[in-house]
Design a protein around this motif. Structure first.
Motif, PDB file in Angstrom:
ATOM      1  N   MET A 187       0.819  -1.207   0.000  1.00  0.00           N
ATOM      2  CA  MET A 187       0.000   0.000   0.000  1.00  0.00           C
ATOM      3  C   MET A 187       0.858   1.264   0.000  1.00  0.00           C
ATOM      4  SD  MET A 187      -2.875  -1.355   2.699  1.00  0.00           S
ATOM      5  CE  MET A 187      -3.902   0.114   2.717  1.00  0.00           C
ATOM      6  N   GLN A 188       2.054   1.182   0.606  1.00  0.00           N
ATOM      7  CA  GLN A 188       2.948   2.335   0.650  1.00  0.00           C
ATOM      8  C   GLN A 188       3.734   2.505  -0.645  1.00  0.00           C
ATOM      9  OE1 GLN A 188       5.109   1.556   4.352  1.00  0.00           O
ATOM     10  NE2 GLN A 188       4.078   3.297   5.281  1.00  0.00           N
ATOM     11  N   ASP A 189       3.603   1.566  -1.568  1.00  0.00           N
ATOM     12  CA  ASP A 189       4.177   1.742  -2.904  1.00  0.00           C
ATOM     13  C   ASP A 189       3.308   2.782  -3.614  1.00  0.00           C
ATOM     14  OD1 ASP A 189       4.884   1.621  -5.587  1.00  0.00           O
ATOM     15  OD2 ASP A 189       5.163  -0.553  -5.586  1.00  0.00           O
ATOM     16  N   PHE A 190       3.777   4.025  -3.615  1.00  0.00           N
ATOM     17  CA  PHE A 190       2.962   5.127  -4.116  1.00  0.00           C
ATOM     18  C   PHE A 190       2.586   4.929  -5.576  1.00  0.00           C
ATOM     19  CE2 PHE A 190       2.705   9.209  -6.347  1.00  0.00           C
ATOM     20  CZ  PHE A 190       1.627   9.783  -5.682  1.00  0.00           C
ATOM     21  N   THR A 195      -1.621   4.740  -8.903  1.00  0.00           N
ATOM     22  CA  THR A 195      -2.011   4.416 -10.283  1.00  0.00           C
ATOM     23  C   THR A 195      -3.332   3.665 -10.303  1.00  0.00           C
ATOM     24  OG1 THR A 195       0.315   4.324 -10.959  1.00  0.00           O
ATOM     25  CG2 THR A 195      -1.298   3.299 -12.423  1.00  0.00           C
ATOM     26  N   TYR A 196      -3.503   2.704  -9.396  1.00  0.00           N
ATOM     27  CA  TYR A 196      -4.774   1.987  -9.322  1.00  0.00           C
ATOM     28  C   TYR A 196      -5.910   2.954  -8.986  1.00  0.00           C
ATOM     29  CZ  TYR A 196      -3.622  -2.958  -9.922  1.00  0.00           C
ATOM     30  OH  TYR A 196      -3.282  -4.173 -10.450  1.00  0.00           O
ATOM     31  N   HIS A 197      -5.667   3.856  -8.043  1.00  0.00           N
ATOM     32  CA  HIS A 197      -6.702   4.813  -7.662  1.00  0.00           C
ATOM     33  C   HIS A 197      -7.094   5.685  -8.854  1.00  0.00           C
ATOM     34  CE1 HIS A 197      -8.294   8.542  -5.738  1.00  0.00           C
ATOM     35  NE2 HIS A 197      -8.911   7.656  -4.967  1.00  0.00           N
ATOM     36  N   ARG A 198      -6.085   6.166  -9.578  1.00  0.00           N
ATOM     37  CA  ARG A 198      -6.367   7.010 -10.731  1.00  0.00           C
ATOM     38  C   ARG A 198      -7.104   6.245 -11.824  1.00  0.00           C
ATOM     39  NH1 ARG A 198      -1.655   8.267 -11.468  1.00  0.00           N
ATOM     40  NH2 ARG A 198      -1.018   7.253 -13.397  1.00  0.00           N
ATOM     41  N   VAL A 426      -4.891   4.167 -18.389  1.00  0.00           N
ATOM     42  CA  VAL A 426      -3.858   4.492 -17.405  1.00  0.00           C
ATOM     43  C   VAL A 426      -2.827   3.366 -17.396  1.00  0.00           C
ATOM     44  CG1 VAL A 426      -3.388   4.936 -14.964  1.00  0.00           C
ATOM     45  CG2 VAL A 426      -5.479   5.820 -16.014  1.00  0.00           C
ATOM     46  N   TRP A 427      -1.535   3.738 -17.368  1.00  0.00           N
ATOM     47  CA  TRP A 427      -0.450   2.762 -17.378  1.00  0.00           C
ATOM     48  C   TRP A 427       0.242   2.716 -16.021  1.00  0.00           C
ATOM     49  CZ3 TRP A 427       1.005  -0.652 -21.138  1.00  0.00           C
ATOM     50  CH2 TRP A 427       0.440  -0.493 -22.397  1.00  0.00           C
ATOM     51  N   LEU A 428       0.577   1.504 -15.604  1.00  0.00           N
ATOM     52  CA  LEU A 428       1.448   1.281 -14.450  1.00  0.00           C
ATOM     53  C   LEU A 428       2.717   0.628 -14.977  1.00  0.00           C
ATOM     54  CD1 LEU A 428       2.248   0.958 -11.466  1.00  0.00           C
ATOM     55  CD2 LEU A 428       0.834  -1.102 -11.383  1.00  0.00           C
ATOM     56  N   THR A 437       9.217   0.893  -8.044  1.00  0.00           N
ATOM     57  CA  THR A 437       8.099   0.228  -7.377  1.00  0.00           C
ATOM     58  C   THR A 437       8.624  -0.948  -6.552  1.00  0.00           C
ATOM     59  OG1 THR A 437       7.646  -1.447  -9.069  1.00  0.00           O
ATOM     60  CG2 THR A 437       6.703   0.765  -9.418  1.00  0.00           C
ATOM     61  N   HIS A 438       7.742  -1.574  -5.791  1.00  0.00           N
ATOM     62  CA  HIS A 438       8.167  -2.727  -4.991  1.00  0.00           C
ATOM     63  C   HIS A 438       8.419  -3.963  -5.848  1.00  0.00           C
ATOM     64  CE1 HIS A 438       3.979  -4.049  -5.353  1.00  0.00           C
ATOM     65  NE2 HIS A 438       4.339  -5.211  -4.848  1.00  0.00           N
TER      66      HIS A 438
END
Length: 501
Positions: A187-190, A195-198, A426-428, A437-438
């Motif tokens: 969750m702390q992986d911003f 990105t999921y939220h967006r 949206v891309w991650l 990222t983690h």
């Protein structure tokens, strides 16, 4: 006259007798042979003669038959599921296939447990409701007990997840993801969370008044995002013990009317309806590790024909790299086994095997993109179209045109996923050129480095074969076409070397 709610009840007909403990009272802890076991995961045991049907004879055989019928009705069938969807073994959807709202649903998600009492009795517990089943002979008890064991074994054999996964691997996996510390790490992986939220909130039209399935929900954070985007109902499925924490978060955020947490594997649970959108975070190291992508694809059995998947597809990228320091680090790790006098023992005969083992470890870390020697090759998986079987064996051919001269020490891997919504895509990305990222990046070394000149081509393939340890065995074969020099390696993706620590 109706029995008072707190009054114990008992009746005896035929060859077995039932005794009920008062509702809302925990069973006694002083019972003989008091080892309790879970029966059919999240399902109550259905036995003939219960409820108001007190006039029927209840033998061990009929009780066993009822157990088998109840289990069979919950199997649902992994292939060719009937139109009326029945809860499968291990499902949090309780008792019957039809689901209703309110407290009944909450109670149905509780485990059914049982323990042997004495030599010829069984105490069955569902939440605080209990029943004592007593048999007249040891033979009758054995018949019932064996039927229960057969049903539990059949559930395990019929599960798609169980067929492809070793029990020890699954136990370790779910224990790991049942820890709040691991959920916090993700969750702390911003980059991941934001990105999921967006992707979800900015595509609110895809979620407004829709039914959503969250596969492997963990803390349930994606389910909350779906509700924020307007989802009417979210089914959050989680197989680890994190499910109880997710349910606590749902209740404390007053969203029990929106989010239903289902404790179980997506391959084994049952939903009361099909869904409009499936959301999940199923990516592991190098995309494929942990084999959760297959569970994500399995969830499509609940997706409507025009439904959406977030993420929608993924690209895995690979490129050759040159890193003398990394190669020598791995090689020198085996120097311990050079010792000819380790407390009087000569270890040198194991040095070669140690070198091979260390070189077979994928390296999880990040790197400067300047070590890459060619443009990447991309392999795409469309989650809407792909099947679980497509991921059992993945072959990625490659041809790289070298942009610089030097030693090729291995191949570097990373992945991107796309959330294709009605409003925005949206891309991650986990690329080395993007914020870390983690997942980091993954590098696989060749057994022997290859020399190539600028303009020459490196060709070959990467073959990933799924194994029962929830990971892959990776075979790399590479050749410099102009010289014919070859190299390769066998990589154990389950056993990574975390170099970033």
């Amino acid at each position: 006259m109706p029995r008072e709610a707190s009054e114990p009840w008992k009746w005896s007909v035929g060859e077995a007798s039932w005794a009920g403990l008062p509702p809302r009272q925990p069973p006694s802890r002083g019972l003989a042979g008091g080892r309790r076991e879970r029966l059919f995961g999240r399902h109550p045991l259905l036995v003939e003669g219960g409820g108001g049907d007190h006039g029927r004879s209840v033998s061990a055989r009929s009780a066993a038959a009822a157990v088998q019928r109840a289990a069979a009705s919950r199997q649902g069938g992994a292939a060719g599921r009937p139109a009326a969807r029945q809860p499968q073994p291990g499902s949090p959807a309780a008792g019957g296939a039809a689901r209703s709202g309110g407290r009944g649903r909450d109670r149905d998600r509780r485990d059914t447990e049982y323990c042997r009492v004495g030599k010829q009795s069984v105490l069955i517990m569902l939440e605080y409701n209990s029943a004592l089943l007593q048999f007249k002979s040891q033979a009758e008890y054995n018949t019932f007990s064996n039927a229960v064991k057969r049903c539990r074994s059949q559930k395990k054999e019929n599960s798609v997840f169980s067929q492809r996964t070793d029990e020890a691997s699954a136990a370790q996996y779910f224990q790991f993801y049942g820890c709040l510390s691991q959920q916090q790490n993700m969750m702390q992986d911003f980059v991941r969370t934001a990105t999921y939220h967006r992707a979800i909130v900015q595509n609110y039209t895809d979620f407004t008044d829709k039914v959503v399935l969250d596969v492997g929900c963990g803390s349930g954070i994606l389910s909350f995002f779906a509700v924020q985007a307007g989802a009417r109902r979210v089914y959050a499925v989680e197989a680890s013990s994190m499910a109880k924490y997710a349910e606590l978060l749902v209740r404390s955020n007053n969203l029990s009317d929106k989010i239903t947490v289902l404790a179980g594997k997506i391959e084994e649970i049952s939903l009361p309806e099909n869904v409009d959108v499936v959301i999940s975070e199923p990516m592991g190291y190098m995309l494929f590790n942990e084999r959760m992508l297959e569970s994500y694809l399995h969830s499509k059995k609940w997706l409507k024909s025009n439904g959406m998947m977030f993420p929608t597809y993924s690209d895995i990228h690979l490129a050759p790299f040159s890193d003398e320091q990394l190669y020598m680090e791995h090689y020198s790790r085996a120097n311990f086994w050079y010792q000819e006098w380790f407390y009087g023992v000569n270890l040198s005969s194991l040095r070669s095997a140690a070198v091979d083992e260390y070189l077979q470890q994928p390296v999880v870390d990040t790197f400067d993109v300047r070590i890459l020697m060619a443009q990447t090759v991309k392999y795409t998986i469309n989650f809407i179209e792909a099947t679980e079987e497509d991921l059992h064996r993945v072959e990625i051919p490659f041809v790289f045109q070298m942009m610089q001269s030097g030693l090729i020490h291995g191949l570097a891997f990373w992945f991107d996923v796309a959330f294709v919504g009605s409003l925005v895509t949206v891309w991650l990305s986990t690329a080395p050129t993007e914020p870390l990222t983690h997942w980091y990046q993954v590098r696989c070394l060749l057994q022997t480095p290859l020399f190539a000149k600028e303009g020459e081509t490196l060709s070959g393939k990467v073959l990933l074969v799924a194994n029962k340890r929830q990971s892959y065995d990776i075979q790399i074969v590479a050749m410099v076409d102009q010289t014919g020099f070859k190299s390769g390696n066998i990589i154990d993706l389950k056993n990574p070397f975390f170099r970033f620590v």
